[in-house]
Design an enzyme around this catalytic site. Structure first.
Site, short mmCIF file in Angstrom:
data_model
loop_
_atom_site.label_atom_id
_atom_site.label_comp_id
_atom_site.label_asym_id
_atom_site.label_seq_id
_atom_site.Cartn_x
_atom_site.Cartn_y
_atom_site.Cartn_z
N SER A 106 0.83 -1.20 0.00
CA SER A 106 0.00 0.00 0.00
C SER A 106 0.87 1.26 0.00
O SER A 106 1.67 1.46 -0.90
CB SER A 106 -0.95 -0.07 1.20
OG SER A 106 -1.90 0.97 1.17
N HIS A 131 -2.44 -1.31 -4.21
CA HIS A 131 -3.90 -1.35 -4.33
C HIS A 131 -4.42 0.08 -4.26
O HIS A 131 -3.66 1.04 -4.11
CB HIS A 131 -4.53 -2.25 -3.25
CG HIS A 131 -4.36 -1.76 -1.84
ND1 HIS A 131 -4.83 -2.47 -0.76
CD2 HIS A 131 -3.77 -0.66 -1.32
CE1 HIS A 131 -4.55 -1.83 0.35
NE2 HIS A 131 -3.91 -0.71 0.04
#
Length: 202
Positions: A106, A131
């Site tokens: 992330s 993501h």
């Protein structure tokens, strides 16, 4: 009763050095900071981001021409905290070399990719995951709509920046960040998130 930070601090090793004035002890992270090494470990949040930013600014003031090495082992976290670190990395004069140890997921992956081109590395068994930003805001319908719009704006901005750092087309980034996308160290190199897999110190 001890809290988690007390226990964690008690587990940080101390290093003792001999100096002309006698012995001096450092915690291991302070000693590594003298070698221009910063550790970004754990959840990216405001307090941690402030410490990382302060260390980056300190090392710039110490020597603006020497590289800084940012070691990342993080599951990700707050976008705003991560962007504070990212903007400082881009703002300061020294090149910031990023190294993934363990995982960079992330926001951790975003910071990894944001290092100086040619100086971004993964260790062989590390993992990288990209993501889209997570939502989860609760409240009145009108406020939820405002936050949804904000998240979409952040998502687009992060995708544009990842496209710039990786060399991937924007539509590829949009597709690949739609869900959790895990990569090995080699795959992260192929994708452009890092420049090479580092097996031995050069």
């Amino acid at each position: 009763m001890h809290n988690a930070s007390d226990i964690q601090n008690a587990l940080v090793p101390m290093v003792i050095e001999q100096t002309a004035k006698g012995e001096r002890s450092y915690d291991i992270y302070s000693r590594l900071l003298k070698e221009r090494i910063i550790f970004l470990v754990g959840q990216v949040e405001e307090h941690m981001a402030n410490l990382i930013v302060a260390q980056l600014l300190f090392l710039e003031s110490e020597s603006p021409d020497k590289d800084i090495f940012l070691y990342i082992n993080s599951p990700g976290g707050s976008v705003t905290a991560g962007m504070a670190i990212y903007d400082t990395m881009q703002f300061i004069k020294p090149n910031v070399s990023t190294v993934c140890i363990g995982q960079a997921a992330s926001m951790g992956a975003f910071l990894l990719a944001g290092g100086e081109k040619g100086k971004r590395f993964c260790l062989p068994n590390s993992r990288v995951m990209i993501h889209q930003p997570l939502g989860g805001f609760q409240g009145q319908a009108s406020d939820i709509a405002i936050h949804a719009q904000e998240i979409l704006g952040i998502k687009h901005k992060l995708n544009l920046m990842l496209a710039e750092h990786t060399g991937q087309p924007l539509e590829v980034i949009e597709r690949d960040t739609d869900r959790d996308n895990f990569m090995s160290a080699t795959q992260a190199v192929e994708y452009g998130l890092v420049d090479s897999v580092m097996t031995k110190r050069g």
